[in-house]
Design a protein around this motif. Structure first.
Motif, PDB file in Angstrom:
ATOM      1  N   GLU A  81       0.833  -1.209   0.000  1.00  0.00           N
ATOM      2  CA  GLU A  81       0.000   0.000   0.000  1.00  0.00           C
ATOM      3  C   GLU A  81       0.866   1.257   0.000  1.00  0.00           C
ATOM      4  OE1 GLU A  81      -3.174  -0.118  -0.597  1.00  0.00           O
ATOM      5  OE2 GLU A  81      -2.978  -2.313  -0.601  1.00  0.00           O
ATOM      6  N   SER A  82       1.966   1.218   0.720  1.00  0.00           N
ATOM      7  CA  SER A  82       2.887   2.352   0.727  1.00  0.00           C
ATOM      8  C   SER A  82       3.494   2.565  -0.660  1.00  0.00           C
ATOM      9  CB  SER A  82       3.996   2.124   1.752  1.00  0.00           C
ATOM     10  OG  SER A  82       4.949   3.172   1.705  1.00  0.00           O
ATOM     11  N   GLU A  85       0.928   4.165  -3.028  1.00  0.00           N
ATOM     12  CA  GLU A  85       0.781   5.597  -2.744  1.00  0.00           C
ATOM     13  C   GLU A  85       1.976   6.388  -3.273  1.00  0.00           C
ATOM     14  OE1 GLU A  85       0.298   8.594   1.113  1.00  0.00           O
ATOM     15  OE2 GLU A  85      -0.034   6.426   1.333  1.00  0.00           O
ATOM     16  N   THR A  89       1.830   9.082  -6.412  1.00  0.00           N
ATOM     17  CA  THR A  89       2.249  10.475  -6.217  1.00  0.00           C
ATOM     18  C   THR A  89       3.281  10.875  -7.261  1.00  0.00           C
ATOM     19  OG1 THR A  89       1.830  10.376  -3.838  1.00  0.00           O
ATOM     20  CG2 THR A  89       3.344  12.081  -4.603  1.00  0.00           C
ATOM     21  N   ALA A 116      -1.048   1.932  -9.247  1.00  0.00           N
ATOM     22  CA  ALA A 116      -0.812   3.376  -9.244  1.00  0.00           C
ATOM     23  C   ALA A 116      -1.117   3.984 -10.607  1.00  0.00           C
ATOM     24  CB  ALA A 116       0.632   3.659  -8.843  1.00  0.00           C
TER      25      ALA A 116
END
Length: 379
Positions: A81-82, A85, A89, A116
């Protein structure tokens, strides 16, 4: 102009040698003249120093822009999940048209990158450099950590299926991987074989090649899935019946000699042609592979190859300069013996290997095909 963002391992992800391989010839061979058609950004959690010669070469000759990516190199379940993200970004900030990887990456990274790219609405091109699932099974189970039938394996399969389905195009290295990937997607027509190919002005046959098959070469990592145990078993058996046959096992090994086996350490790109030219045949009885660069390099240097049937039966057939074997010591011994015992047969398969390499492994032609698929310009 089209913008491409490649999400790559850290400069220090493995070791300095890994970066040397990526920076000196892996990245250049894939990028080629792509910079004339697209703007290229390489994102890494840590970057090579600005004074690094490979970075300078990529920036100067291939118009590559290096960007630091604030994220982790570890794609374990706890970090997915990190990663999603962080990747989302970066994609939103850079606004590339296409998101992909150059270096082969573990499934978790590609799963996160696919999520992503989809979230931000960008094209994802999934480059599968090898069967990561089979590799992880071989490595973990050799260390006594069962994988087959576990939730871990089910997660890997689900992640790979998601990444392949989300991708606009899926790039694989060979026919066996194409067959495997076809079961992961609803539309198998989006799967394309795009190998890196080799510089055939650098990898050339020896001017005075041996007419007999006595020197057998393996090139690769000292890892469970590579079949080193099978090579050693075959060498022991042939030492008793054909002591003139010798084996070279080259890669990340401690240099030493054990009977008819010679272990060598890492060879840089400049030294690889001589390594191949000093041998007569390539042996790769791997348990998992994509389509190894060493096969294309060796065959371009005139070495016929002995390869695992289960991994390469969709890539090679009769007349291609290859013998396909079952993964057992007896099959390896029989294949080597047949070439060793019959010089006319060996001359034939050597000629076939050279012809196969010329027709299929040229870096320029393979690079053009890769760029076409990457940019979404054709089938």
């Amino acid at each position: 102009m089209t913008q491409i963002a490649y999400f790559e391992p850290s400069y220090t992800a493995h070791n300095a040698r890994d970066w040397e391989i990526r920076g000196s010839y892996k990245y250049p061979s894939l990028l080629g003249d792509l910079h004339t058609m697209a703007k290229i950004t390489l994102l890494m959690p840590t970057l090579p120093p600005e004074t690094d010669p490979h970075r300078i070469m990529l920036e100067t000759n291939y118009d590559v822009r290096f960007v630091a990516l604030d994220t982790l190199d570890d794609a374990g379940d706890a970090n997915i999940e990190s990663l999603v993200e962080d990747y989302a970004t970066a994609i939103a900030n850079l606004e590339p048209d296409i998101v992909s990887t150059l270096n082969g990456r573990m499934i978790g990274h590609n799963f996160a990158l696919a999520r992503a790219a989809k979230a931000v609405g960008k094209d994802f091109v999934y480059r599968i450099a090898g069967n990561d699932i089979a590799t992880q099974i071989a490595v973990r189970e050799a260390a006594g950590r069962p994988v087959t039938g576990t939730a871990y394996l089910a997660t890997l399969i689900a992640q790979e299926r998601y990444a392949a389905e989300v991708a606009r195009s899926v790039i694989v290295m060979g026919g066996t991987e194409r067959e495997r990937a076809a079961g992961r997607v609803a539309d198998p027509s989006k799967i394309h074989i795009c190998r890196r190919g080799v510089d055939q002005s650098h990898f050339t046959p020896a001017a005075n090649a041996s007419k007999s098959c006595n020197r057998i070469l393996f090139v690769g990592r000292n890892s469970a899935e590579k079949g080193i145990d099978l090579i050693e078993g075959a060498a022991d058996m042939l030492a008793k019946t054909r002591p003139e046959i010798e084996f070279t096992v080259a890669g990340d090994f401690d240099p030493r000699t054990e009977g008819n086996r010679h272990y060598l350490g890492f060879h840089g790109y400049a030294d690889l042609p001589t390594l191949y030219q000093d041998h007569d045949a390539l042996l790769l009885p791997a348990r998992s592979e994509g389509f190894p660069q060493v096969v294309m390099e060796a065959m371009s240097c005139g070495l016929p190859a002995i390869l695992s049937k289960s991994l390469f039966e969709h890539d090679f057939g009769a007349g291609d300069g290859v013998t396909l074997i079952d993964r057992d010591v007896r099959s390896i011994v029989d294949a080597i013996s047949s070439w060793h015992d019959d010089d006319s047969l060996f001359a034939k398969v050597r000629s076939e290997a050279i012809g196969q390499a010329k027709e299929h492994f040229d870096a320029t032609e393979n690079g053009e095909h890769y760029h076409t698929i990457l940019l979404g310009q054709g089938k």
